[in-house]
Design an enzyme around this catalytic site. Structure first.
Site, PDB file in Angstrom:
ATOM      1  CG  PHE A 127      37.598  45.396  34.781  1.00  0.00           C
ATOM      2  CD1 PHE A 127      36.702  44.100  34.823  1.00  0.00           C
ATOM      3  CD2 PHE A 127      36.975  46.893  35.860  1.00  0.00           C
ATOM      4  CE1 PHE A 127      35.779  44.150  36.101  1.00  0.00           C
ATOM      5  CE2 PHE A 127      36.253  45.885  36.162  1.00  0.00           C
ATOM      6  CZ  PHE A 127      35.292  45.055  36.577  1.00  0.00           C
ATOM      7  CG  ASP A 196      43.631  47.764  35.803  1.00  0.00           C
ATOM      8  OD1 ASP A 196      43.375  46.858  36.912  1.00  0.00           O
ATOM      9  OD2 ASP A 196      41.996  48.569  36.154  1.00  0.00           O
ATOM     10  CE1 TYR A 221      37.634  43.601  44.351  1.00  0.00           C
ATOM     11  CE2 TYR A 221      37.935  45.932  45.374  1.00  0.00           C
ATOM     12  CZ  TYR A 221      37.734  45.029  44.297  1.00  0.00           C
ATOM     13  OH  TYR A 221      37.185  45.826  43.506  1.00  0.00           O
ATOM     14  CE  LYS A 222      38.531  41.662  41.424  1.00  0.00           C
ATOM     15  NZ  LYS A 222      38.545  43.143  39.629  1.00  0.00           N
ATOM     16  NE  ARG A 370      35.897  35.964  36.609  1.00  0.00           N
ATOM     17  CZ  ARG A 370      35.910  37.080  37.354  1.00  0.00           C
ATOM     18  NH1 ARG A 370      36.838  37.526  35.973  1.00  0.00           N
ATOM     19  NH2 ARG A 370      35.846  37.185  38.801  1.00  0.00           N
TER      20      ARG A 370
HETATM   21  C1  LIG Z   1      38.506  44.045  39.928  1.00  0.00           C
HETATM   22  C2  LIG Z   1      38.886  45.648  39.356  1.00  0.00           C
HETATM   23  C3  LIG Z   1      38.456  46.390  38.970  1.00  0.00           C
HETATM   24  C4  LIG Z   1      37.548  46.864  40.631  1.00  0.00           C
HETATM   25  O1  LIG Z   1      37.395  48.187  40.610  1.00  0.00           O
HETATM   26  P1  LIG Z   1      36.997  48.900  42.215  1.00  0.00           P
HETATM   27  O2  LIG Z   1      37.004  50.291  41.726  1.00  0.00           O
HETATM   28  O3  LIG Z   1      38.444  48.856  42.804  1.00  0.00           O
HETATM   29  O4  LIG Z   1      35.810  48.765  42.384  1.00  0.00           O
HETATM   30  C5  LIG Z   1      39.081  47.384  38.270  1.00  0.00           C
HETATM   31  N1  LIG Z   1      39.470  47.272  37.110  1.00  0.00           N
HETATM   32  C6  LIG Z   1      39.359  46.026  37.057  1.00  0.00           C
HETATM   33  C7  LIG Z   1      40.080  45.039  35.931  1.00  0.00           C
HETATM   34  C8  LIG Z   1      39.605  44.518  37.961  1.00  0.00           C
HETATM   35  O5  LIG Z   1      39.509  43.425  37.785  1.00  0.00           O
END
Ligand SMILES: *Cc1c(COP(=O)(O)O)cnc(C)c1O
Length: 398
Positions: A127, A196, A221-222, A370
């Protein structure tokens, strides 16, 4: 196999022990919400929890609520609940900051545990925020970043590697890493793992302890339905907690914050990774979503997500013309997260057309659609509706 019918899917819903959870969310009006891998929907109980903490606690007690409502303990209390969903002990997880900031803290922490090692290993498809933070940490600490494609991770895990930082479930394809296997390889090389779990927590079964993961972070938040911008979690295996440095040592991670001492002294255990004051309103809003997952049981939720994914893939095969769209996710549910991605050159237009028909999926460039398949609030019938909308959308963009 006889092709699936809508009635088959309704029969599965009638037998689904998780079906009652759907009504406990406020799902966007009349919509099939397959976007919970981006932002989980609103748990109705979160409205009441917010009302109580705002009007009841903040409004009535003001600053006295820190003591009378034990606000300072909330970050670890909610952390302990997240721990139960990811196979960690209650004192191995805490809520703080964003995933990006926690990545920074855990990467720097990993380096403090592996001084002398000069390499951070990750994969090319990780990511973006993970890639950016890894690059930044490497610059600050004068390290080398080794970026490889997934099949080359094993050979890249040499003894210069301090930490291998990976996202457990890929945000594009939904493909899942073999966490236990990679933890074992890393351990053999003397390296640490930093996972992660943003697309894993609350979605699939994760067992940090049994797989002997070292460090982890993830967003809430997911699939944890914590609300937009809800603070993230971080995990440090107990065996590392005394030795790991706090990379952003703020007063809330001090052994005695209210001594207001001139010099920093780290708190025991996971608490040293709190930097500043915990976001009480956000913590109150996120707790009901986590509580529902505990109540439902993550194994059941994960099993249903897997089934939803299998059904969606099967419907795509049965109801669309061969070659109309490609499946971009693993066919075997054990190798996926709670997500199925499809690939089409006109993916963006397809997602927009589906939205107009009441199905909210999302688009990731250049060509991915997705579907986030949260077992807690989606129905089997939703898979039928989603594929029906996709069929229409394909005709519309043709
Ligand atoms: C959604 C997501 C994030 C989010 O990072 P924030 O700092 O909380 O905005 C980080 N890593 C991955 C793999 C994600 O899918």
């Amino acid at each position: 196999m006889t092709p699936l019918t809508r009635d088959d899917l309704c029969a599965l819903d009638a037998d689904d022990p998780l079906a009652p959870f759907r009504a406990r969310f406020r799902l966007p009006d009349g919509r099939i919400y397959v976007n919970g891998n981006s932002l989980g929907p609103l748990p109705r109980a979160a409205l009441q929890a917010l009302d109580e903490v705002v009007k009841g606690d903040w409004g009535k007690l003001g600053g006295r609520a820190w003591g009378q409502r034990d606000w300072l303990a909330r970050a670890s209390r909610v952390g302990a609940r997240v721990a139960s969903l990811i196979g960690a002990a209650p004192d191995e997880v805490i809520i703080a900051d964003s995933t990006s900031i926690n990545l920074y803290k855990m990467l720097m922490g990993a380096l403090s545990l592996r001084p002398g090692r000069r390499v951070v290993l990750t994969e090319a498809g990780n990511f973006p925020t993970d890639r950016y933070i890894i690059d930044s940490v490497a610059q600050v600490a004068a390290l080398q970043v080794r970026v490889v494609e997934r099949p080359r991770l094993e050979e890249a895990l040499t003894e210069e590697v301090a930490v291998v930082a990976l996202t457990h479930v890929d945000f594009r394809s939904g493909a899942r890493h073999d966490m236990a296997g990679l933890n074992a390889l890393a351990r053999h090389a003397g390296a640490l793992t930093l996972w992660d779990l943003s697309h894993s927590a609350g979605a699939i079964e994760v067992d940090l302890a049994a797989s002997q993961a070292d460090l982890a972070v993830g967003c809430t938040y997911k699939f944890l339905n914590g609300g937009p911008g809800a603070p993230a979690f971080l995990y440090v295996a107990r065996r590392h907690q005394d030795a790991i440095a706090a990379a952003l040592p703020g007063w809330m991670g001090h052994a005695d914050p209210f001594a207001f001492a001139a010099a920093y002294r780290p708190a025991d255990g996971i608490a040293r990774h709190l930097s500043g004051t915990p976001p009480i309103l956000a913590l109150a809003a996120m707790e009901p979503g986590i509580a529902m997952l505990e109540e439902a049981g993550i194994a059941q939720v994960a099993a249903k997500s897997a089934r939803l994914g299998d059904l969606l893939i099967r419907l795509v095969h049965e109801r669309l013309e061969t070659g109309a769209i490609a499946i971009a996710s693993p066919m075997d549910a054990r190798q996926r997260g709670a997500q199925v991605s499809l690939r089409h050159p006109r993916a963006a237009a397809l997602v927009a057309a589906m939205e107009a028909m009441g199905v909210i999926a999302d688009y990731r460039p250049p060509d991915l659609i997705r579907f986030g398949l949260a077992g807690l609030y989606l129905s089997h019938g939703d898979m039928w509706e989603a594929v029906a909308a996709l069929t229409q959308a394909l005709k519309a963009v043709a």
